[in-house]
Design an enzyme around this catalytic site. Structure first.
Site, PDB file in Angstrom:
ATOM      1  N   HIS A 368       7.403  -1.981   0.158  1.00  0.00           N
ATOM      2  CA  HIS A 368       7.798  -2.573   1.735  1.00  0.00           C
ATOM      3  C   HIS A 368       6.557  -2.819   2.514  1.00  0.00           C
ATOM      4  O   HIS A 368       6.533  -3.435   3.706  1.00  0.00           O
ATOM      5  CB  HIS A 368       8.610  -1.522   2.415  1.00  0.00           C
ATOM      6  CG  HIS A 368       8.087  -0.181   2.540  1.00  0.00           C
ATOM      7  ND1 HIS A 368       6.956   0.182   3.273  1.00  0.00           N
ATOM      8  CD2 HIS A 368       8.567   1.084   2.025  1.00  0.00           C
ATOM      9  CE1 HIS A 368       6.695   1.264   3.268  1.00  0.00           C
ATOM     10  NE2 HIS A 368       7.868   2.096   2.490  1.00  0.00           N
TER      11      HIS A 368
ATOM     12  N   GLY B  51      11.415   8.583  -1.957  1.00  0.00           N
ATOM     13  CA  GLY B  51       9.864   8.001  -2.179  1.00  0.00           C
ATOM     14  C   GLY B  51       9.908   6.552  -1.429  1.00  0.00           C
ATOM     15  O   GLY B  51      10.549   6.528  -0.735  1.00  0.00           O
ATOM     16  N   CYS B  52       8.828   5.782  -1.702  1.00  0.00           N
ATOM     17  CA  CYS B  52       8.434   4.704  -1.014  1.00  0.00           C
ATOM     18  C   CYS B  52       8.657   3.318  -1.700  1.00  0.00           C
ATOM     19  O   CYS B  52       8.871   2.401  -0.958  1.00  0.00           O
ATOM     20  CB  CYS B  52       6.964   4.808  -0.503  1.00  0.00           C
ATOM     21  SG  CYS B  52       5.626   4.279  -0.811  1.00  0.00           S
ATOM     22  N   GLN B  53       8.962   3.623  -3.067  1.00  0.00           N
ATOM     23  CA  GLN B  53       9.303   2.265  -3.515  1.00  0.00           C
ATOM     24  C   GLN B  53      10.810   2.239  -4.285  1.00  0.00           C
ATOM     25  O   GLN B  53      11.549   1.205  -3.579  1.00  0.00           O
ATOM     26  CB  GLN B  53       8.187   1.831  -4.689  1.00  0.00           C
ATOM     27  CG  GLN B  53       6.791   1.976  -3.861  1.00  0.00           C
ATOM     28  CD  GLN B  53       6.073   0.953  -4.620  1.00  0.00           C
ATOM     29  OE1 GLN B  53       6.166   0.357  -5.648  1.00  0.00           O
ATOM     30  NE2 GLN B  53       4.619   1.099  -4.099  1.00  0.00           N
ATOM     31  N   ALA B 119       5.490   6.093  -6.209  1.00  0.00           N
ATOM     32  CA  ALA B 119       6.671   6.270  -5.441  1.00  0.00           C
ATOM     33  C   ALA B 119       7.778   7.193  -6.517  1.00  0.00           C
ATOM     34  O   ALA B 119       7.598   6.658  -7.596  1.00  0.00           O
ATOM     35  CB  ALA B 119       7.394   5.046  -4.964  1.00  0.00           C
TER      36      ALA B 119
END
Lengths: 412, 144
Positions: A368, B51-53, B119
């Protein structure tokens, strides 16, 4: 090579300035397309850091001895280089910080004692989290309202909506000069003029603009402008906050400590003048000096040549990637973009694409991009972002396209 | 039924046959497609591994004295990774899951997924699965 900007820029020679470009990743020559996250460092800048520790290392602004004076002179010369580059009126309007995030927090923290609950602050929908969260924290402290300038599907700001949001209560406006996730160049002259029309102050986050274009803070009449050195071929952990003199004088200090005082007793401390009021403690001296060296390096190459060549890379990559079926590009505002290609392949997750590209030696960013509101706007989990620098080549783009096709065939 | 150790050895052997990363990842993508999918109703916020992804959901149920895992992710390589973990841990006793070593990850060349910058790193998935095992283990002990 036949095109003009590659002739103006001696790419082979430039690439030799960047030792890291010679290394391999996963057995393949590194293709570094994550320049919007951090740029690589030329020998000229690395040498400057080495030279500092070998020949100049001393604490600045306080020693009577010669070495301290040499270090101070080098640091202040770098501040002057930064001033000149951004065309600030005074060197003391250049605060050397730890980077854009630090710069923004410094201003946000200062406004905590200035803002009132009825005040409104505007932030654009395409900001990096670092230009959202500090203002949310500020609003929590002051009770002021945070309002969002919406964006259009092309990845441009909705300027009509912006005009409607501005009113007598608007005190601050925060917009990035260039979006990190999309590469859109925002019309900041217009944004600043309109804000000044209601007496609001404007902070422009220039982190993503600085590698590609030269901002003139006086011509822009911008109130605050921030950059990070590591995105413009300098070291990490250094950056700039530019602020107009009277506005910086108005803000209280951010951190207390050495360097930032004029006189200290246990009853009362009087603060030093600009820029030292905001530079508590021993700064990143070698980093600051190298920041100046990085700007010199870029100016030697020339921003016009850089912009023209990077635009050629972007156009080439955009044409080539569109030959792959089911590719969707985000941030399509024509002629108002820096060299950032943010895209997805239908049905594939950006994480999968990024993982496989990495196995083929190609470094891109996926996810993101610390700009979740943009991803929310497009209703996607993230994008793959290839961001180009003047040391990249069309041959590298060819390798990237070949690798992307391979990744696609593996994943589908 | 094979023990956790035996299943890990099986996986190491399978992966040792691949000559390059591409074959390894192609196999992982295949494994991802065979993942025992989590029931849609369990795809909740609380079953998500932050997670980030990519997003990963893991759910566990007790079947007699064994834990059965189901999962899903929106990224196929992540699905492959979680499929490998499920193959190792599903149908095992909570106590065995809690005490299991996971060195095999290294041996099958997936160490890069252990990095905290990845992630939904493997680490969080393993931790989540072990947390389920700990919860079921204490439930069992309370009953006994």
């Amino acid at each position: 090579m036949t095109n003009t900007s590659e002739q103006i820029l001696d790419i082979d020679k430039i690439r030799k300035d960047f030792p890291i470009l010679r290394r391999e990743i996963n057995g393949k020559p590194l293709v570094y397309f994550d320049n919007a996250a951090t740029s690589q460092t030329p020998t000229q800048v690395i040498d400057c850091i080495v030279d500092y520790y070998e020949n100049k290392n001393a604490n600045i602004h306080r020693g009577v001895h010669s070495l301290s004076q040499i270090a101070t002179d080098a640091y202040e010369a770098a501040r002057e280089t930064v001033r000149k580059h951004f065309n600030a009126e005074f060197a003391h309007e250049i605060i050397l910080t730890a980077g854009t995030t630090h710069s923004i927090n410094l201003v946000a923290n200062g406004y905590a004692s200035v803002l009132k609950p009825e005040d409104e602050i505007l932030v654009s929908a395409m900001e990096h989290h670092s230009n959202i969260v500090p203002w949310q924290m500020l609003c929590q402290k002051t009770g002021s309202q945070l309002k969002v300038i919406p964006m259009l599907h092309t990845g441009e700001l909705d300027m009509e909506a912006y005009k409607e949001l501005l009113n007598a209560n608007t005190k601050l406006v925060f917009v990035n000069h260039v979006s990190n996730a999309l590469g859109t160049i925002n019309p900041i002259e217009q944004i600043i003029n309109l804000a000044h029309g209601v007496d609001a102050k404007v902070l422009i986050d220039g982190a993503q603009a600085a590698p590609h274009l030269k901002a003139d803070v006086q011509a822009l009449d911008v109130d605050y402008y921030t950059v990070s050195a590591h995105k413009i071929y300098g070291p990490t952990g250094v950056g700039m906050l530019y602020g107009k003199e009277e506005l910086l004088n108005m803000l209280p200090p951010y951190q207390g400590g050495g360097e930032m005082i004029s006189e200290v007793t246990f009853e009362k401390t009087t603060y030093a003048g600009l820029p030292h009021k905001f530079e508590a403690g021993t700064p990143n001296i070698s980093g600051g000096i190298a920041f100046g060296a990085a700007l010199d390096y870029m100016n030697d190459i020339g921003f016009e040549a850089i912009a023209a060549y990077e635009m050629e890379l972007l156009n080439y990559a955009t044409t080539e990637i569109q030959k792959i079926e089911e590719v969707e590009i985000y941030g399509t505002s024509p002629d108002k973009k820096t060299a950032v290609l943010s895209f997805n392949i239908q049905g594939l997750h950006p994480y999968d694409i990024g993982t496989l590209l990495d196995k083929m030696g190609i470094a891109v960013r996926t996810g993101h991009h610390c700009a979740q509101p943009i991803m929310e706007f497009y209703k996607i989990p993230g994008t793959v972002r290839a961001s180009f620098s003047f040391y990249n080549t069309k041959e590298e783009i060819d390798s990237f396209i070949t690798a992307l096709k391979k990744a696609k065939s593996m994943l589908l | 039924m094979n023990s956790i150790q035996e299943r890990q050895e099986e996986i190491i052997e399978e992966f040792s046959m691949f000559e390059d990363w591409m074959q390894r990842y192609e196999y992982m993508i295949e494994l991802g497609k065979s993942l025992p999918l989590i029931d849609e109703k369990h795809k909740t916020e609380e079953n998500i591994i932050k997670g980030c992804q990519s997003r990963v959901w893991v759910y566990a149920e007790m079947d007699d004295d064994q834990v059965d895992f189901t999962a899903d992710s929106d990224a196929i390589i992540t699905k492959g990774i979680i499929a490998i973990l499920i193959r190792v841990f599903s149908g095992q006793k909570p106590e065995d899951i809690i005490n299991a070593k996971t060195d095999f990850i290294d041996e099958i060349g997936l160490k890069e997924h252990l990095s905290p910058t990845r992630a939904n790193g493997l680490v969080s998935m393993i931790k989540q699965m072990k947390m389920y095992a700990i919860a079921y283990n204490s439930q069992q002990n309370n009953k006994a």
